[in-house]
Structure formats: C-alpha cells, structure tokens
Scaffold this motif. Structure first.
Motif, PDB file in Angstrom:
ATOM      1  N   GLU A 128       0.834  -1.203   0.000  1.00  0.00           N
ATOM      2  CA  GLU A 128       0.000   0.000   0.000  1.00  0.00           C
ATOM      3  C   GLU A 128       0.866   1.249   0.000  1.00  0.00           C
ATOM      4  N   ASN A 178       1.885   1.945  -3.404  1.00  0.00           N
ATOM      5  CA  ASN A 178       0.777   2.539  -4.163  1.00  0.00           C
ATOM      6  C   ASN A 178       0.704   4.047  -3.913  1.00  0.00           C
ATOM      7  N   TRP A 179       0.950   4.449  -2.674  1.00  0.00           N
ATOM      8  CA  TRP A 179       0.949   5.886  -2.353  1.00  0.00           C
ATOM      9  C   TRP A 179       2.085   6.595  -3.087  1.00  0.00           C
ATOM     10  N   ARG A 181       1.116   7.010  -6.659  1.00  0.00           N
ATOM     11  CA  ARG A 181       0.118   8.086  -6.797  1.00  0.00           C
ATOM     12  C   ARG A 181       0.790   9.452  -6.777  1.00  0.00           C
ATOM     13  N   CYS A 225      -3.029  16.810  -4.642  1.00  0.00           N
ATOM     14  CA  CYS A 225      -3.043  15.867  -3.516  1.00  0.00           C
ATOM     15  C   CYS A 225      -4.379  15.936  -2.776  1.00  0.00           C
ATOM     16  N   HIS A 227      -7.183  16.798  -3.972  1.00  0.00           N
ATOM     17  CA  HIS A 227      -8.227  16.267  -4.846  1.00  0.00           C
ATOM     18  C   HIS A 227      -8.155  14.746  -4.947  1.00  0.00           C
ATOM     19  N   ASP A 228      -6.986  14.168  -4.605  1.00  0.00           N
ATOM     20  CA  ASP A 228      -6.754  12.731  -4.782  1.00  0.00           C
ATOM     21  C   ASP A 228      -6.927  11.948  -3.480  1.00  0.00           C
ATOM     22  N   GLN A 229      -7.615  12.521  -2.504  1.00  0.00           N
ATOM     23  CA  GLN A 229      -7.844  11.810  -1.234  1.00  0.00           C
ATOM     24  C   GLN A 229      -8.754  10.607  -1.482  1.00  0.00           C
ATOM     25  N   LYS A 230      -8.233   9.390  -1.219  1.00  0.00           N
ATOM     26  CA  LYS A 230      -8.999   8.171  -1.458  1.00  0.00           C
ATOM     27  C   LYS A 230      -9.381   7.452  -0.171  1.00  0.00           C
ATOM     28  N   SER A 231      -8.943   7.974   0.961  1.00  0.00           N
ATOM     29  CA  SER A 231      -9.278   7.355   2.238  1.00  0.00           C
ATOM     30  C   SER A 231      -9.266   8.433   3.303  1.00  0.00           C
TER      31      SER A 231
END
Length: 558
Positions: free
Chosen positions: A265, A268-269, A272, A318, A320-324
């Motif tokens: 994970e 993955n960050w 991103r 960043c 705008h890209d909050q996924k959690s």
C-alpha cells in the motif's frame, strides 16, 4: 544415391543438431530442449537401424513394430517441445488421450495388418500430428514473428509433399524422399535459430532495462537520484535555463501507511504521488524520486513565483486525490537560482532546508489528522464502540486510584486503554466482526492486531512509549498468551492492567453473540484465571475494588 546413403547423410545432420541441443541445455536448462533431444535421438536411432541393419527390421517383426511405435512417439515428444517453446496452449489430456488411442489401435491392427499397412497407419498419425503443429505455429506468428509462420508452413508443406508424392502420385523416386528429409531438418534447424533469436532479443531487452534503471526509479518510472544529481551538475553553468528553480518534497504519513497497511500500500501511495508530480509539472521539468518518500524537480526557466505556482498545483492535486480517511499530502520547499554565480547545489540545499521547516508544521498536522482518522475508523467500522472505550477508561481511573498510580502513569493507562485494539483496523472486517467461532487461519490473522497496533502507536507523535503496552496486552501470566509468550513480570504492568479491564468489560457486556455475564460471575471468572491468564497479585485488588461499589455504579462504570 540410395535411400540408405541419404539416411546416413541425414544422421550426420541430426547428430550436429543433437549436439547443439545439449550445448544450449547446459546453459539454459529448458525442458523443451530435452523433449527435442529425445525425439530426434529416437529418430536418429531408427534412421541408423534402417541404414545399417535393414535386415533386422525386415526379418524381426517385433523390432519392426517397436521401431514404428518409437517413431510416432518421437514426433509426439518433438511436438510437445515445440508447443512448450512457442508457449502454445496444448491440452495435455488431449495429447495423452491421442497417444493412448493410437497405441491401442497400433496393438490391435498389428495382429491383423501386414507391415505396409502398419507403416501407413503410423505415417497417417504422424502426418496428422505435424499438420496440427504446423497450423499452431502459423497462428503463433503474431507473437513470434514471420519466421515462426515460415516454420509452421514448412511442417504443412512436409505433410503435403509426402502425401502427394508417396500416396497420391506414388512416385518411387529419390527426389521427393530428399525433399522430405531436407524439410524436416530445415524445420529443426529453424527452431534452433528461432530460439537463439529470441534469446538475443531477451538479452537486448535486459540490457535496455539495465540502461533504463541506471537513470530511472523502477517503482515510479521517474528519474532516480543519480540522474537528478548529474543534471544538477550539468545545469549548474547553463545560463540559457536561468532563472532555474529546484523543488523538493517529502510525503507525509508514508511511514504510518507502510507500518499499518503494508509496504504494498505504501508503494501505491508513492506511485500516486509520482503520477501527481508528472501531471502537475511541465514537460521540460526534470522530476525524480529522490529518496524513499522524497521527490525533487528541476524547473528550468522558472522564477520563484512560477515555482510556487507549481507547488500549489501539486498540493491541490493531492487534496483532490484523497482516497481514504488517511491524509494524502506532501511537504514542499523550493528555491531559485537567478545568476550564474550561485551554485545549483546550494539552491538544492536551500530547497531542502525550507522543505524540512515546512514539514515540522505540516507533518505534525498530518500526524494529528492520522490520529483522528484512526479513532474515526475504529468507531465507523465497529471494531470498538465509544461506550466500550468509555467504560474501559472509567475502570482504568478507579483501578489506578486503587493501585496508587501516578498522574503520569494514569494518563498513559487511559491512552493505552483507548488504543489497545487499534490494530484491528488493519485486519479484514469479516474476521474482526465475525460472530461465529473463528477458524485457525482467521484466528492467526486476528492475533496480528497487536503487532499492527504496536506499529500504529509507535508511529503516532508522542505515543511511541506506549507501543509495548499495546503489543503485550494479550500476553498471559503463565506464558500461554501472544505474540511473544511472555510470562509473569516480563509483561509490562500497564499491559497486565488493560488485560484485566478488557476481560471484565467483555464478560459483563454482550460480545460477538455471547450473552453478558453477571458482575459476580465475571469476578469469579477473573478469580479462577488468576495465575494463569491474569496477574495473581492484581486480581484480588480488582475484585476488592469492584465489590466495594454499589451494583448500579458498577454496571454504569463497567
């Protein structure tokens, strides 16, 4: 030239082929080379028998039939090797079934048919097999190129040539015989050539990849630190790119993500963030992954104001890209070289200094946001309830008073009680929330929550000293607990206290489908497990404390 002479000539070519197979196998250890080698070795044996001992074949029917059978299976082995080499999906069960069916027919017909019919039977099977292989090779041309198509076509031509001249026109001439053998050998040599060509392509691809990795980061595809530092030196005296800015960034919270959710994970960050850097910077900017969680960019022909705009774009992307609920952000610093005298390395150091100053503020905010996200996730996912944690803290206050703990130890106990099962946020919900009995694999997974909790608390600002308390609160006094099997006073005092508080609250309130016990029954259960699961010195003190409470107060606080 007689057929026997041609067979002898073919044997020479086959022996060279076999030597080539063995030479390649010594270095490559490819199993399809063994299949080819065995197949052609059997064919060579049959050719040799036919060329040097023709009477043996004609006078001994058993040897004749064994020779025919081995010829078919030799071609089957070669075909399997070709399928493996070209990565053609061939149904193994189909091949095995075909081999068994052919053998059954061969044994049955051998009892009734003359030799010429058995030769025709075997040849028909080989023709069918070679036509199948040729067709498959032609189809494999999309992956292996035109040369594979050519070799497949050779197989089909060999089948057609032999059927036409030997069975349709029935020409008893040497030319068709020579052509047939030449085609067979060309096909075999062509496969060797195709193998070497693919090996050469793989080597060239590997060298290109090594060259790529010398300048690029494998995970993100960005330039690496070596390339970035080299460009810093190259552009240091380049006046055409003035003003030139350098931007440096350090991701916030990546260590927490790695510790809690694993390095996959975390990777993955990083990817991103690399994508955001590529998307927000300009085509001529040089972007690099500068370290584990650090990024850097050289911005040619960019003044300080423009560099600030790039940094703002990165931060906005960043957000705008909050996924959690775990904050995804980066702390940035930048500086600009406006004259030839200033060294670009000095500008880089200035950017790094500014970035670290920024991170002192932003990093603290990020860690605070992470702590809030953890608490929210604990409640939202049902791993813990506010009521359960409130009861634990009330019990902790009362028991701390009984034990005469200091104010500092009480504060640590309250925080540890609140976070004791925080590691469950890193365990699959279907395991944590399962009401029926856990199987062995699920129980093994659930026990990992103490280690995850340890990493979480260790990563939280100012709480690292509580990590051991979280790690060991499921240890037993007799050493039968987990994760390390500590026993007695090897277990931290705070962990022993939390173990008692948690057990009492779990027994007196409904948990995972289990009905709640009465207070008296729960205290008796604690008494029975003193010296095994729980500290035998703490249990009497807890029971004495609990028994002094009026029942309504006990139930309210418990």
């Amino acid at each position: 030239m007689q057929p026997s002479t041609l067979l002898i000539a073919s044997l020479g070519a086959i022996f060279i082929l076999l030597a080539t197979y063995m030479y390649i196998f010594m270095f490559e250890r490819k199993h399809f080379l063994i299949l080819w080698f065995i197949g052609w070795a059997v064919i060579a044996f049959n050719y040799g028998l036919d060329a040097f001992f023709p009477d043996v074949l004609r006078q001994n029917r058993l040897i004749f039939l064994l020779s025919l059978g081995s010829y078919f299976y030799a071609n089957l082995l070669i075909s399997c090797g070709i399928f493996s080499f070209l990565r053609i999906k061939a149904d193994k069960l189909l091949l095995l079934s075909a081999a068994l069916i052919w053998l059954t027919g061969f044994v049955f017909f051998s009892l009734q048919w003359p030799d010429i019919m058995m030769i025709n039977y075997t040849n028909a099977a080989v023709f069918l097999l070679m036509f199948w292989v040729g067709t498959a090779m032609v189809k494999a041309g999309k992956r292996h190129g035109k040369f594979a198509v050519f070799l497949g076509a050779l197989n089909i031509v060999w089948v057609c040539n032999t059927i036409l001249f030997s069975y349709i026109l029935k020409l008893d001439q040497l030319a068709p015989y020579v052509v047939s053998h030449i085609i067979l050998l060309m096909n075999a040599i062509g496969l060797v050539h195709l193998f070497f060509r693919e090996q050469k392509g793989a080597i060239e691809c590997g060298l290109a990849h090594i060259t790529y990795l010398s300048d690029h980061d494998e995970l993100t595809g960005l330039y690496n630190k070596t390339y970035f530092d080299r460009k810093i030196q190259e552009l240091n005296q380049n006046r055409d790119c003035l003003p030139i800015s350098v931007l440096v960034g350090d991701m916030n919270g990546l260590k927490f993500v790695n510790d809690v959710f694993g390095h996959q994970e975390g990777d993955n960050w990083i990817k991103r963030m690399a994508f955001i850097m590529q998307r927000t910077c300009r085509p001529n900017d040089i972007i690099a992954r500068w370290g584990g969680d650090e990024f850097a960019a050289i911005l040619p022909c960019t003044d300080r104001q423009e560099a600030a705009a790039v940094a703002a774009s990165i931060k906005a992307a960043c957000e705008h890209d909050q996924k959690s609920d775990i904050s995804f952000s980066i702390s940035l610093g930048w500086a600009t070289k406006t004259d030839k005298e200033t060294g670009l390395s000095e500008v880089l150091r200035e950017s790094e200094t500014i970035m670290y100053e920024t991170k002192l503020v932003e990093g603290k905010k990020a860690r605070s946001a992470i702590a809030e996200a953890i608490e929210t996730r604990l409640y939202q996912k049902g791993h813990e309830t506010k009521e359960h944690l409130a009861r634990l803290q009330n019990l902790a206050v009362e028991f701390a008073r009984t034990l005469n703990l200091s104010a500092e130890n009480l504060a640590d106990l309250l925080i540890a009680a609140k976070l004791h099962d925080v590691g469950k946020i890193g365990i699959a919900e279907e395991v944590v929330l399962k009401e029926s009995r856990l199987d062995e694999s699920e129980w093994t997974m659930l026990k990992k929550h103490v280690e995850i909790g340890y990493r979480i608390v260790h990563a939280l600002d100012g709480l690292a000293h509580l990590a051991d308390i979280i790690l060991y609160h499921h240890e037993w006094w007799n050493g039968q607990g987990y994760p390390q099997g500590l026993k007695g006073e090897e277990i931290p005092l705070m962990s022993r206290i939390i173990s008692i508080l948690h057990a009492f609250d779990a027994m007196t309130h409904r948990q995972m489908g289990q009905p709640a016990m009465t207070t008296a029954a729960a205290l008796n259960e604690l008494r029975l497990k003193a010296g095994t699961q729980f500290d035998p010195d703490l249990i009497p003190l807890f029971i004495e404390m609990a028994q002094t409470w009026p029942e309504p107060k006990l139930m309210k606080q418990a």
